[in-house]
Design a protein around this motif. Structure first.
Motif, short mmCIF file in Angstrom:
data_model
loop_
_atom_site.label_atom_id
_atom_site.label_comp_id
_atom_site.label_asym_id
_atom_site.label_seq_id
_atom_site.Cartn_x
_atom_site.Cartn_y
_atom_site.Cartn_z
N ILE A 1 0.73 -1.38 0.12
CA ILE A 1 0.03 -0.04 0.08
C ILE A 1 0.96 1.23 0.10
O ILE A 1 0.69 2.05 -0.65
CB ILE A 1 -1.09 -0.03 1.23
CG1 ILE A 1 -1.95 -1.25 1.01
CG2 ILE A 1 -1.84 1.25 1.28
CD1 ILE A 1 -2.82 -1.37 2.48
N ASN A 2 1.81 1.24 0.88
CA ASN A 2 2.96 2.44 0.76
C ASN A 2 3.58 2.53 -0.50
O ASN A 2 3.88 3.59 -0.87
CB ASN A 2 3.95 2.07 1.97
CG ASN A 2 3.53 2.66 3.24
OD1 ASN A 2 2.54 3.47 3.57
ND2 ASN A 2 3.81 2.32 4.66
N PHE A 3 3.89 1.54 -1.14
CA PHE A 3 4.83 1.67 -2.11
C PHE A 3 3.70 2.27 -3.29
O PHE A 3 4.24 2.96 -4.23
CB PHE A 3 5.05 0.08 -2.60
CG PHE A 3 5.68 -0.08 -3.84
CD1 PHE A 3 7.25 0.37 -3.78
CD2 PHE A 3 5.33 -0.56 -5.17
CE1 PHE A 3 7.77 0.57 -5.15
CE2 PHE A 3 6.06 -0.33 -6.41
CZ PHE A 3 7.32 0.08 -6.32
N GLY A 4 2.43 1.69 -3.32
CA GLY A 4 1.58 2.21 -4.44
C GLY A 4 1.30 3.63 -4.30
O GLY A 4 1.23 4.47 -5.12
N ILE A 5 1.23 4.07 -2.91
CA ILE A 5 0.91 5.52 -2.75
C ILE A 5 2.26 6.35 -2.97
O ILE A 5 1.92 7.33 -3.54
CB ILE A 5 0.68 5.56 -0.95
CG1 ILE A 5 -0.88 5.09 -0.76
CG2 ILE A 5 0.82 7.01 -0.69
CD1 ILE A 5 -1.10 5.10 0.86
N SER A 6 3.35 5.59 -2.71
CA SER A 6 4.58 6.55 -3.27
C SER A 6 4.69 6.76 -4.64
O SER A 6 5.00 7.91 -5.16
CB SER A 6 5.88 5.94 -2.35
OG SER A 6 5.87 4.51 -3.24
N ILE A 7 4.29 5.64 -5.22
CA ILE A 7 4.43 5.82 -6.99
C ILE A 7 3.35 6.92 -7.53
O ILE A 7 3.80 7.93 -8.26
CB ILE A 7 3.89 4.61 -7.64
CG1 ILE A 7 5.04 3.32 -7.30
CG2 ILE A 7 3.99 4.83 -9.14
CD1 ILE A 7 6.48 3.80 -7.63
#
Length: 1490
Positions: free
Chosen positions: A458-464
């Motif tokens: 979730i954090n990774f997707g948000i960062s992208i």
């Protein structure tokens, strides 16, 4: 002797323990690379051999002798006495001796390197000291026992009794730093001669803290930077590594192209090599760029690795807390446990905390230095790159974008530096926490792991997603700053045209999109924050639930519960940091890409122009053969097949119609255009005078002398030749008068003559003059041509290429070049060109300007002494000397100059509460602030309730017969419900803060921009644009992206500390007796330090503005700077501004660390107190194990939260200064109201154009003298009035007065009987029209530039273009009215820009038209068309023309001659010319009209 070989078992064990020797020695050898690195990278001068060094060597030598004695004793016993000596008796003393010898050598090498106190050597001696203590205790124990003393090994006993005091003395000596020699000691940088301990505790900085507590700090009080932060050193390092990276990158690209060349010829690629189609894919282009991050890593890797090691040790020490807590709870649960164990555990917690605080402070100190180095290197790199950008690259990079690179992108690198280790530190802390949790809760930990892992994608997707939003956000920010910069640079025209509302609307539209991006980005980040902050709650709930369900009843003991709770709380820190790191990383990726793109942009190629400094060795000074040029590398050729040869000392005039390439030819010779083919050669040093004069915000004299040595004779000669003597007399402080930014306090003619005087003073070989006489009056132009440019001028021994629209001087030129459609169609002498019918039309104006009287020069004129050339200045006549003496007297009589641009004052003292209140009001107190605080309070209450519930639950499991037993299901449901409610309330709190933060950004920017646009023009005279942009760019960026987050973390840390105090006091009431004195000491330390911290931050904000002001001036004059070769001087100027800012910024961070380390060391007392009180309470039987676990576990979190609280308190104090600065410019003095009594004005006012001035006087600012004195003037409707007079006579001031740009000190102006002071500014400025001297265009469509208010139809626009002779040009553009104008109108010629200003006036077609030198930048032919258009279109309007070319106003109804702010002549042109004594006759005669 044999008895001495058999010491007692206690001694044998102590002496045979190898670790007492091995560990200190091993520590030294492991530290040796650090020592070598310190020596090799030191930039300090050798230290003298001091008494301290002698003492160190003396005692260290005694230690070597002592250890060698022990070694030789073993050899004696083995060889001579043939005893069976253990191998350790040989090895350990020998290793010890060798190590000590090498330490002695290292100590001397450190001294030679100039290092006053080596940290590695200090720690080595500390290790020797610490490891000698157990052995010393052992030997003392033996010596105190008479029975054991008889059997002791006497010689070894004596050797060690000597060894321990020697080690102790050596250790104490290393507390003191080796002194510098008196000659090399830097009193302004105490950091350089601080001892290791002083550096760890930042004691060397106490002097500034103390000074700041007594008085507000000023820039002069701030310490200098040490040698490793020296700008020149860092710049050289950067240039070396960046050049290596460029070479590395080019090598890789060559290999890639070589591989690509091997592909088949027949491919599907349909790009057949057309230059205009060679646009590569954006991702491929990014891959081909050199790596900025790799370069920075190479430069800073050792500091980063050192910081990583310190952070690693600090993180490991952090985990000593739950382990020691485990043993402490076990101690509490064990009734008969010895008391000393509890106190030892309490001391262990305290010592671990102190070590962690010192290490963490050291880490942040190192990162502050790394961040400072980053800032210096990247800021300097951006500035120097700007000086080298090619013309096509400069067109791609707007001023707003480059300003943002320096203001925002570079700062993001600095901001992320302290957090950069979290990339590995956060995962490490999470993994170690989970491993320790496994030990306590077993497989239940996997439930928590599952929660943690689920958050990662979730954090990774948000960062992208956030990265994409940040890219769009930065583009919008660039666009806003670019437009704002253009509006501020053209503020005079904006006000004259009443466009403030239109420009404000355009900027606010961009701002609305920007805020939409900020809101969306912040909302996404809020979701990430909630997940990360709630993760420990979910992990605790799920882990305890699973643990209780899969294990036997009553298994959740206080020991398991509170050690686990401590670990869960420890997870909160890295997860919170991780959330912030993700956001910062996304911003950094965007900034890295932007900086990399900029630093990789194409540079101007010096090899395109064949330059030779020794011009006197060549016959031809300038040669251009078969050359074609374009503005873009792959763009259409603008200059084609240029053939031009200029002989040394020749005067070449260049003429042609507007937009045909006259100015472009000079730019091509300078190398500012892209050469497509051909040859260009320039022999000798070049001077360049641009058509748009460039002046700097410095004194009149400094603008002329610039970087050259001052020569009084040359200076006076140049002043006289450029007709600046009278101007010097008028200026308030003579030659010491400060010229405002962009020359805002001098007229256009004065700017032009200052720019010309600067070029003449530099004494160059080749002069490129781009229409320097266009902005001066005709008689002044004649004087300058005769004295400077012409055959008898002081430049007669130089080569001159003279672009001009004033054809009256063409006869004096050696040859004339005619440019048409980008080609030199003809180049010949004047008479030959006049005989050619095709070229005659370009020169016909010369005959019109020159009548039969032009050759009848008076005897007096012909006998005037011409000034000798620059190379013969030393042989001035006595007359020249007399002039110099007179001018010197004039200068001496001038008063001490008052600075025009006042130094920006920093506020002193604490930030006023009103500033915070301003921000909270902007957020919405009742709408967002109070809901956020209420939600946070509820969340905190739920957190405490959950902890107390867990305490009761775990205590109940220890009690075999609980009074009020609750089932496990009830326990779990209540615990989980409180956790869920806590998360929900957290989300509400963060959303309130998010929306409030965006509201604050909107509500602070709008009044700031509005008030800036409402400020009178005099405000911009004394306020540099860089200072205003700093508020709109950097300060607004702080409000947009940082301030709400700072308040959030401040509240969190404060609430967390309050929670801890409440819960500890609840568990251990005596704790309040410790908290109160600790709190008092906190307040005292904070009070002592905060003044310095706050003031240093203010000074940092203050010293940023000159960087941007200098940068703005550099961009505006980039062509001039490069032509004169002044790049290095302007880099030095930038370095001075940057050095001052970096000093303030760096020491501001050090002040924060100084405060933080002291508060943290004091905060660890809370841990000690909580632990000791828990032990005492156990003895009293007043506490349960659960209560003690709760108390101590929360005390362990206090130091971290205290550290965060101090950091955030400083961040809030630091960043809220931006609100203070924004608010300051929101409350500056404004102009009169825009609308007033509009309904009382007739709809078509003014209907007639009647103008009446009665006894009118005015001044530009209150402290200045009058510029208009008692003007009384009556202009009847439809009258055409020409206003003339020499430069500075008050002509433009009269025009400004009509538009109320300046307000009257007495008298009034009436238009059609209406007093203009009784109506609004817009009511006036919208209904009369001016074609100003400044041809301002904005980087927008042609439609926007013609009609920013969007009130005219397309038909009206095309009609205006047709009337201004621009219709064919605009139709030829692919997008017509939607064609994009480049920044500053750079893709249009100066004449075309002026014609667009005419088109604007034609759109309004008002009854009163003012022309303020409106045709100064266009050729005579175009000027004639303009004048004809004005006469036709404004035939029934009142026209007031301020003119340099008197022939344009000879057919007017009336002429007004002004001098010194007064009307000295007023009449009909013919009558004034009849009077040979009139001033107008004199002006006409100077212009060869009579």
């Amino acid at each position: 002797m044999s008895t001495w070989m058999n010491p007692v078992s206690q001694k044998a064990e102590a002496d045979s323990n190898p670790w007492f020797v091995i560990l200190p020695c091993a520590f030294y050898w492991l530290s040796l690379p650090v020592i070598v690195y310190e020596i090799r990278t030191s930039r300090l001068t050798r230290l003298p051999w001091s008494t301290l060094m002698s003492l160190k060597w003396f005692f260290a030598s005694l230690l070597v002798v002592d250890r060698l004695f022990v070694f030789l004793l073993a050899v004696w016993e083995a060889v001579v006495e043939t005893l069976d000596v253990p191998i350790g008796y040989f090895v350990y003393p020998l290793v010890h001796s060798i190590t000590l010898i090498f330490i002695l050598v290292a100590t001397n090498e450190v001294r030679k390197a100039g290092i006053h106190s080596s940290g590695a050597l200090f720690c080595t001696w500390m290790m020797f000291f610490l490891f000698s203590i157990p052995e010393f205790i052992s030997w003392v124990g033996i010596g105190s026992n008479e029975e054991e003393l008889i059997n002791v090994d006497f010689f070894r006993y004596i050797a060690f009794l000597a060894y321990f005091p020697l080690v102790t003395i050596e250790f104490l000596l290393n507390f003191v730093s080796d002194p510098f020699s008196f000659a090399t000691k830097n009193e302004r940088c105490p950091e350089e001669d601080a001892s290791f301990i002083s550096r760890q505790l930042l004691s060397w900085f106490t002097r500034m803290i103390t000074l700041g507590s007594k008085k507000p700090l000023e820039t002069e009080d701030v310490f200098e930077l040490d040698s490793k932060l020296d700008q020149q050193f860092l710049k050289s390092c950067w240039k070396k590594e960046w050049a290596a990276e460029l070479r590395r990158n080019s090598t890789v690209l060559r290999k890639q192209r070589k591989n690509t060349d091997k592909t088949p010829l027949l491919t599907n690629n349909k790009n057949y090599g057309a230059v205009g189609e060679q646009k590569e894919d954006q991702n491929e282009r990014e891959d081909e760029m050199p790596s900025l991050l790799r370069t920075l890593w190479i430069l800073l890797r050792w500091e980063l690795l050192g910081g990583s090691f310190i952070k690693f040790v600090s993180d490991l020490l952090n985990f000593s807390n739950p382990l020691l807590l485990n043993y402490l709870i076990l101690f509490i649960e064990t009734p008969d446990a010895p008391q000393w164990i509890g106190y030892a555990l309490a001391v262990g917690l305290f010592v671990a905390g102190q070590l962690k605080s010192i290490l963490l402070n050291n880490y942040f100190f190192i990162m502050a230095r790394v961040g400072t180095k980053l800032q210096v290197m990247l800021t300097t790199a951006v500035y120097e790159k700007t000086l080298r950008l090619s013309n096509s690259a400069r067109r791609e990079k707007t001023t707003g974008e480059i300003v943002n690179l320096m203001a925002i992108d570079v700062d993001r690198f600095r901001m992320i530096t302290p957090q950069i280790q979290q990339y590995w530190s956060s995962p490490l802390q999470i993994i170690v926490s989970m491993v320790i949790l496994w030990r306590f809760v077993g497989v239940s930990v996997w439930a928590g792991v599952a929660v943690m892992v689920s958050i990662i994608p979730i954090n990774f997707g948000i960062s992208i997603w956030n990265k994409k939003l940040q890219m769009r956000l930065m583009k919008l920010k660039d666009e806003r700053i670019r437009l704002t910069n253009e509006v501020l640079n053209g503020i005079k025209v904006v006000k004259l045209s009443a466009w403030e509302i239109a420009m404000e609307k355009a900027i606010e539209e961009i701002r609305a999109k920007e805020l939409s991006m900020i809101r969306l980005s912040a909302f996404i980040k809020t979701i990430s924050d909630v997940l990360n902050v709630a993760a420990p709650i979910f992990v605790a709930v799920i882990t305890f639930t699973v643990f209780s369900l899969i294990n036997p009843p009553n298994s959740l003991t206080p020991q398991i519960a509170f050690v686990s709770l401590t670990l869960f709380n420890m997870l909160r820190g890295p997860l919170m940091m991780a959330a912030d790191l993700v956001a910062q990383t996304v911003q950094l990726i965007v900034s890295n890409k932007r900086l990399k793109s900029f630093l990789s942009a194409e540079e101007i190629d010096p090899t395109l122009i064949d330059t030779q400094i020794r011009g006197e060795l060549y016959k031809n000074a300038v040669e251009v053969h078969s050359a074609s040029f374009s503005w873009d590398k792959y763009g259409e050729r603008f200059l084609k097949d240029i053939e031009l040869t200029v002989e040394t000392n020749e005067l070449i005039a260049v003429v042609g119609s507007v937009g045909n390439g006259k100015s472009s030819l000079l730019m091509a010779i300078l190398g500012e255009m892209e050469k497509q083919c051909g040859y260009v050669g320039v022999r000798g040093e070049v001077a360049y005078v641009p058509q748009q004069p460039w002046v700097l915000n410095q004194t009149f004299r400094q603008n002329i002398v610039m970087q050259s040595f001052f020569n009084q004779k040359l200076y006076d000669t140049v002043i006289d030749a450029c007709a600046l003597q009278d101007d010097l007399k008028q200026l308030p402080s003579g030659e010491d008068t400060e010229i405002g930014e962009k020359g805002i306090n001098v007229s256009g003619g004065q700017k032009a003559r200052i720019a010309l005087a600067r070029a003449v003073y530099q004494n160059k070989n080749v002069y490129l003059l781009d229409d320097p006489l266009s902005a001066v009056d005709a008689h002044v132009g004649k004087h300058i041509f005769e004295k400077v440019i012409g055959p008898n001028g002081i430049l007669n021994n130089t080569t001159r290429i003279f672009v001009t629209n004033c054809t009256s001087f063409l006869k004096e030129a050696d040859r004339i070049a005619v440019i048409n459609n980008g080609r030199i169609t003809h180049i010949d002498e004047y008479d030959n060109l006049m005989s050619n019918e095709e070229t005659r039309r370009f020169l016909i104006s010369a005959d019109e300007d020159t009548d039969e009287n032009s050759e009848q020069k008076s005897t007096e004129e012909s006998e005037k002494e011409t000034l000798s050339e620059v190379s013969k200045i030393s042989r001035h006549s006595e007359k020249s000397a007399a002039k110099r003496k007179k001018s010197s007297v004039v200068r001496a009589k001038k008063s001490v100059p008052a600075k025009l641009i006042q130094k920006e004052e920093a506020q002193s003292g604490r930030v006023k509460f009103e500033v915070y209140w301003t921000y909270f009001k902007a957020m919405g107190i009742f709408r967002y602030v109070l809901p956020y605080l209420l939600a946070t309070a509820i969340q905190s209450s739920l957190t405490m309730a959950r902890s107390l519930w867990l305490t009761n639950w775990s205590d109940e499991n220890l009690d075999p017969n609980p009074a009020n037993h609750l089932s496990l299901i009830v326990r779990i449901i209540v615990y989980a419900t409180m956790g869920l409610l806590e998360t929900t309330v957290l989300y509400i709190a963060l959303v309130s803060l998010l929306v409030g933060g965006v509201a604050a950004s909107k509500n602070l920017h709008r009044p700031l921009l509005h008030n800036i646009l409402r400020s009178p023009l005099s405000h911009f005279d004394v306020t540099p644009i860089g200072r205003i942009l700093n508020r709109l760019a950097k300060d607004m960026e702080v409000v947009d992206l940082r301030l709400s987050g700072n308040f959030r973390f401040l509240v969190i840390s404060f609430v967390s500390m309050l929670q801890a105090v409440i819960l500890i006091t609840y568990s251990t009431p005596l704790f309040i007796l410790v908290v109160i004195p600790v709190f008092i000491m906190y307040i005292l330390i904070l009070k002592h330090c905060i003044k310095s911290t706050r003031q240093l931050q203010r000074l940092g904000s203050l010293t940023r503005s000159p960087i941007f002001s200098n940068f703005s001036e550099t961009i505006q004059g980039i062509s001039t700077i490069r032509a004169f070769g002044w790049g290095s001087e302007f880099v030095q100027r930038h370095d001075r501004h940057l050095n001052l800012y970096v000093r303030c910024s760096y020491y501001s961070q050090i002040a924060s660390r100084w405060l933080s380390i002291r508060l943290e060391l004091l905060g660890n007392v809370v841990i000690l107190a909580a632990a000791v009180l828990a032990i005492i309470a156990k003895n009293w039987g007043e506490m349960t194990a659960g209560g003690i676990g709760l108390s101590v576990s929360y005390s362990l979190n206090i130091t971290f939260m205290l550290n965060m609280f101090v950091r955030q308190l400083n961040e809030v104090e630091t960043n809220v200064v931006s609100v203070e600065r924004i608010d300051e410019y929101t409350k500056t003095r404004s102009e009169a109201v825009w609308r007033l009594n509009s309904d009382r004005l007739p709809p078509k006012w003014p209907a007639n154009g009647d103008l009446y001035l009665e006894n009118y006087s005015t001044k530009y600012r209150d402290e200045l003298e009058l510029v208009l004195h008692g003007i009384t003037l009556n202009v009847i409707p439809g009258q055409k009035v020409g206003v003339c007079g020499r430069t500075g006579a008050g002509k433009s001031s009269l025009a400004l007065a009509l538009f109320r740009i300046v307000e009257p000190t007495e008298g009034k102006i009436q238009i059609d009987g209406v007093d203009v002071n009784q109506i609004g500014l817009y009511d006036l400025r919208e209904r009369i029209t001016i074609i100003p001297q400044e041809n301002v265009l904005f980087a927008n469509t042609l439609r926007f530039n013609l009609d920013p208010t969007n009130q005219y139809s397309d038909n009206q626009l095309w009609k205006a273009l047709e009337s201004s002779n621009l219709k064919e040009f605009v139709r030829s553009l692919p997008k017509g009215l939607e064609h994009k104008v480049a920044e500053g109108g750079e893709n249009l010629s100066m004449g075309q820009r002026q014609l667009f200003c005419l088109a604007r006036a034609l759109l309004r077609k008002s009854k009163i038209l003012v022309l303020d030198e409106a045709t100064a930048g266009i050729d005579n032919q175009t000027d004639a068309l303009v004048q004809e258009t004005i006469r036709r279109e404004f035939s029934d309007s009142t026209i007031i023309t301020i003119a340099h070319r008197l022939n344009t106003i000879l057919d007017y109804n009336r002429i007004i001659v002004m001098d010194k702010g007064k009307i000295i002549e007023d009449g009909i042109p013919g009558e004034l010319l009849k009077d040979r004594n009139s001033k107008f006759y004199g002006l006409a005669k100077s212009s060869n009209i009579v």
